[in-house]
Design a protein around this motif. Structure first.
Motif, PDB file in Angstrom:
ATOM      1  N   GLU A 242      45.041  38.928  24.238  1.00  0.00           N
ATOM      2  CA  GLU A 242      44.302  37.742  23.797  1.00  0.00           C
ATOM      3  C   GLU A 242      44.044  36.746  24.921  1.00  0.00           C
ATOM      4  N   TYR A 243      44.710  36.924  26.053  1.00  0.00           N
ATOM      5  CA  TYR A 243      44.728  35.869  27.063  1.00  0.00           C
ATOM      6  C   TYR A 243      43.356  35.590  27.670  1.00  0.00           C
ATOM      7  N   PHE A 244      42.715  36.605  28.244  1.00  0.00           N
ATOM      8  CA  PHE A 244      41.468  36.337  28.958  1.00  0.00           C
ATOM      9  C   PHE A 244      40.291  36.008  28.043  1.00  0.00           C
ATOM     10  N   PRO A 245      40.178  36.594  26.840  1.00  0.00           N
ATOM     11  CA  PRO A 245      39.135  36.084  25.938  1.00  0.00           C
ATOM     12  C   PRO A 245      39.302  34.594  25.628  1.00  0.00           C
ATOM     13  N   ALA A 260      37.326  35.331  38.746  1.00  0.00           N
ATOM     14  CA  ALA A 260      38.245  36.451  38.571  1.00  0.00           C
ATOM     15  C   ALA A 260      38.573  37.035  39.933  1.00  0.00           C
ATOM     16  N   ASP A 261      39.829  36.937  40.324  1.00  0.00           N
ATOM     17  CA  ASP A 261      40.281  37.500  41.595  1.00  0.00           C
ATOM     18  C   ASP A 261      40.678  38.951  41.336  1.00  0.00           C
ATOM     19  N   GLU A 262      39.742  39.871  41.618  1.00  0.00           N
ATOM     20  CA  GLU A 262      40.009  41.294  41.411  1.00  0.00           C
ATOM     21  C   GLU A 262      40.164  42.021  42.752  1.00  0.00           C
ATOM     22  N   VAL A 263      40.719  41.302  43.719  1.00  0.00           N
ATOM     23  CA  VAL A 263      40.971  41.910  45.026  1.00  0.00           C
ATOM     24  C   VAL A 263      41.895  43.116  44.883  1.00  0.00           C
ATOM     25  N   ILE A 264      42.886  43.025  44.007  1.00  0.00           N
ATOM     26  CA  ILE A 264      43.795  44.141  43.768  1.00  0.00           C
ATOM     27  C   ILE A 264      43.323  45.023  42.619  1.00  0.00           C
ATOM     28  N   THR A 265      42.822  44.442  41.543  1.00  0.00           N
ATOM     29  CA  THR A 265      42.517  45.224  40.338  1.00  0.00           C
ATOM     30  C   THR A 265      41.151  45.879  40.355  1.00  0.00           C
ATOM     31  N   GLY A 266      40.293  45.532  41.318  1.00  0.00           N
ATOM     32  CA  GLY A 266      38.951  46.097  41.342  1.00  0.00           C
ATOM     33  C   GLY A 266      38.899  47.539  41.802  1.00  0.00           C
ATOM     34  N   TYR A 267      37.840  48.226  41.392  1.00  0.00           N
ATOM     35  CA  TYR A 267      37.518  49.589  41.835  1.00  0.00           C
ATOM     36  C   TYR A 267      38.514  50.632  41.328  1.00  0.00           C
ATOM     37  N   GLY A 268      38.863  50.492  40.026  1.00  0.00           N
ATOM     38  CA  GLY A 268      39.556  51.576  39.354  1.00  0.00           C
ATOM     39  C   GLY A 268      41.038  51.429  39.149  1.00  0.00           C
ATOM     40  N   ARG A 269      41.674  50.444  39.732  1.00  0.00           N
ATOM     41  CA  ARG A 269      43.131  50.344  39.689  1.00  0.00           C
ATOM     42  C   ARG A 269      43.691  50.334  38.273  1.00  0.00           C
ATOM     43  N   THR A 270      43.010  49.685  37.342  1.00  0.00           N
ATOM     44  CA  THR A 270      43.540  49.583  35.974  1.00  0.00           C
ATOM     45  C   THR A 270      42.928  50.599  35.013  1.00  0.00           C
ATOM     46  N   GLY A 271      42.209  51.589  35.553  1.00  0.00           N
ATOM     47  CA  GLY A 271      41.558  52.564  34.684  1.00  0.00           C
ATOM     48  C   GLY A 271      40.166  52.145  34.262  1.00  0.00           C
ATOM     49  N   TRP A 273      36.451  50.189  36.214  1.00  0.00           N
ATOM     50  CA  TRP A 273      35.927  49.748  37.501  1.00  0.00           C
ATOM     51  C   TRP A 273      36.511  48.386  37.848  1.00  0.00           C
ATOM     52  N   PHE A 274      36.487  47.453  36.870  1.00  0.00           N
ATOM     53  CA  PHE A 274      37.092  46.138  37.047  1.00  0.00           C
ATOM     54  C   PHE A 274      37.905  45.814  35.806  1.00  0.00           C
ATOM     55  N   ALA A 275      38.999  45.069  36.002  1.00  0.00           N
ATOM     56  CA  ALA A 275      40.021  44.967  34.961  1.00  0.00           C
ATOM     57  C   ALA A 275      39.577  44.208  33.723  1.00  0.00           C
ATOM     58  N   LEU A 276      38.760  43.168  33.885  1.00  0.00           N
ATOM     59  CA  LEU A 276      38.386  42.359  32.723  1.00  0.00           C
ATOM     60  C   LEU A 276      37.530  43.131  31.724  1.00  0.00           C
ATOM     61  N   PRO A 283      33.452  37.201  34.244  1.00  0.00           N
ATOM     62  CA  PRO A 283      33.649  35.958  34.993  1.00  0.00           C
ATOM     63  C   PRO A 283      32.323  35.389  35.481  1.00  0.00           C
ATOM     64  N   ASP A 284      32.375  34.153  35.950  1.00  0.00           N
ATOM     65  CA  ASP A 284      31.214  33.554  36.604  1.00  0.00           C
ATOM     66  C   ASP A 284      31.138  33.982  38.067  1.00  0.00           C
TER      67      ASP A 284
END
Length: 456
Positions: A242-245, A260-271, A273-276, A283-284
């Motif tokens: 529920e957090y990010f919504p 959104a700082d996706e320096v770590i989570t971007g490009y597949g890390r969370t399953g 392409w991007f985590a959100l 994000p804006d």
């Protein structure tokens, strides 16, 4: 020359490297007593690294969260070499451009990243990306006649980079000490008084913390809120669904840009392409780096929404966007990124990250979920963390001076052949997206052995 003589020469050469390293090289997050016996790497292949003595290790953190497609990829070396042969460098300031940068910007803004993002500025690192994102947020509010909106709200336990501004945004106090004074316009969320009905994130934070910070500072003064979808370098703290919504709704209601700082989570890390994407949030401004080139060459960037891009296109003559780096949109970096993204697509590495992430999380819980000195195992895709505690039943922590996290990480490396990082007593893991089932199982087994050996 005998084998023993060769070995002696080899050890002498290694000793010379260590001596010169200690004498001349200032390392990131430098603390001399912790660097007396450095591991000096020589080469890598897949998820494996080999040091100058020939010892092999599983790269349990993708080196620094970035080597997504694994080490030793000839395709990326070839892409770099081909572009370098064409041109060493070209000027990318206004009035000039290059083919790989145009192609990469088009790829990122044509469906690979969030579909509300229309423009990208390329940097050389995540720190530069986050610095540029905040400058852009302020620039935007000035353009639309809201110059009072200058503050940035960040979060505890967050990490956003090593420049002065991104250090201030980083919610880890050891990063601030001796670097002050910090920019006063950067503020952090805090736990509000009283209870709320939110579902808490893994570290006890909830969206009410942001609401309270906005009320404290005044929405009219706040330019942006910056957040990692997973607090990576601060210990891999995962959010409630529920957090990010709710964050998105709060930012919209208060006219605050969401970075959104996706320096770590971007490009597949969370399953994804991007985590959100997991929570249907956009994000804006999106910041990225690391895995866009799998670390083979430095590259980062920030992507901006259509509204921000429109404002940048319509600036008056006295309001040029005077943000620049010499190597922004470097053609070799862009060429490597394009080839790297193709590898991720062709080899199905995002699906593999999801599957291996499930295996890693399940394995950690099966092996350590009932351990008396392990608490709060968390994972999201192929990124995981856990807390080492004196007593899991009460949550009592070790004293930081005991160095339990460092001892477990050292045992894991020296006895288990797995390299990763720790944040005090938080252990974190994020192997390359090419990791196999057997390699995931090796990581879990070695980690369980290390925890047992150190905590008794």
């Amino acid at each position: 020359m005998t084998t023993d003589e060769q070995a002696m020469l080899d050890e002498a050469a290694i000793a010379g490297l260590v001596r010169d390293d200690l004498a001349h090289l200032i390392h990131p997050q430098y603390y001399a007593p912790d660097h007396q016996h450095p591991v000096i790497y020589d080469r890598g292949e897949g998820v494996w690294l080999t040091d100058v003595r020939g010892r092999r290790y599983i790269d349990g953190l993708s080196s620094l969260w970035n080597v997504a497609v694994g080490h030793g990829r000839e395709e990326l070396a070839d892409a770099a070499a081909e572009q370098i042969r064409k041109a060493a460098f070209v000027n990318n300031y206004t009035g000039f451009s290059n083919v790989p940068a145009i192609e990469l910007a088009t790829k990122l803004t044509s469906g690979l990243a969030y579909d509300n993002l229309e423009g990208v500025f390329f940097t050389n690192s995540g720190s530069e990306s986050n610095e540029g994102a905040v400058k852009t947020a302020r620039f935007y509010w000035n353009l639309v006649g809201r110059p009072e909106k200058v503050k940035v709200i960040a979060r505890p336990r967050a990490y956003h980079g090593g420049t002065l501004l991104t250090t201030a945004m980083t919610g880890l106090p050891p990063f601030w000490k001796y670097f002050g004074p910090l920019p006063a316009e950067v503020v952090h969320t805090e736990a509000p008084e009283g209870d709320c009905d939110c579902i808490m994130n893994a570290d006890g934070e909830c969206a009410c913390w942001l609401e309270t910070a906005i009320e404290r500072e005044g929405a009219e003064t706040v330019a942006a809120f910056i957040a990692e979808p997973v607090k990576g370098a601060g210990g891999v703290w995962t959010p409630a669904d529920e957090y990010f919504p709710k964050v998105r709704e709060i930012c919209d209601r208060n006219e605050i840009l969401f970075i959104a700082d996706e320096v770590i989570t971007g490009y597949g890390r969370t399953g994804h392409w991007f985590a959100l994407e997991r929570w249907g949030v956009q994000p804006d401004i999106l910041t990225m780096a690391k895995a866009i080139t799998s670390g083979y060459i430095p590259l980062g960037g920030f992507l901006v929404s259509g509204a921000i891009m429109d404002a940048l296109r319509e600036t008056p003559p006295d309001a040029r966007f005077m943000h620049a780096y010499t190597n922004s949109a470097h053609p070799t970096a862009a060429a490597v990124a394009l080839r790297n993204l193709q590898i991720i697509e062709d080899e199905g590495l995002i699906a593999n990250a999801a599957a291996m992430g499930d295996r890693l999380g399940r394995g950690l819980r099966d092996a350590l979920g009932e351990h008396p000195h392990v608490a709060n195992i968390r994972s999201l895709g192929l990124i995981a963390g856990m807390s080492l505690v004196r007593d899991a039943s009460t949550g009592e922590r070790y004293e930081p001076s005991e160095g339990v996290g460092g001892s477990v990480a050292r045992h894991l490396r020296e006895e288990g052949g797995v390299v990763t990082r720790f944040v005090v007593d938080e252990l974190v893991m994020a192997p390359p997206l090419v990791v196999s089932e057997d390699e995931v199982d090796q990581i879990v087994a070695a980690l369980a052995d290390a925890v047992d050996a150190v905590t008794g």
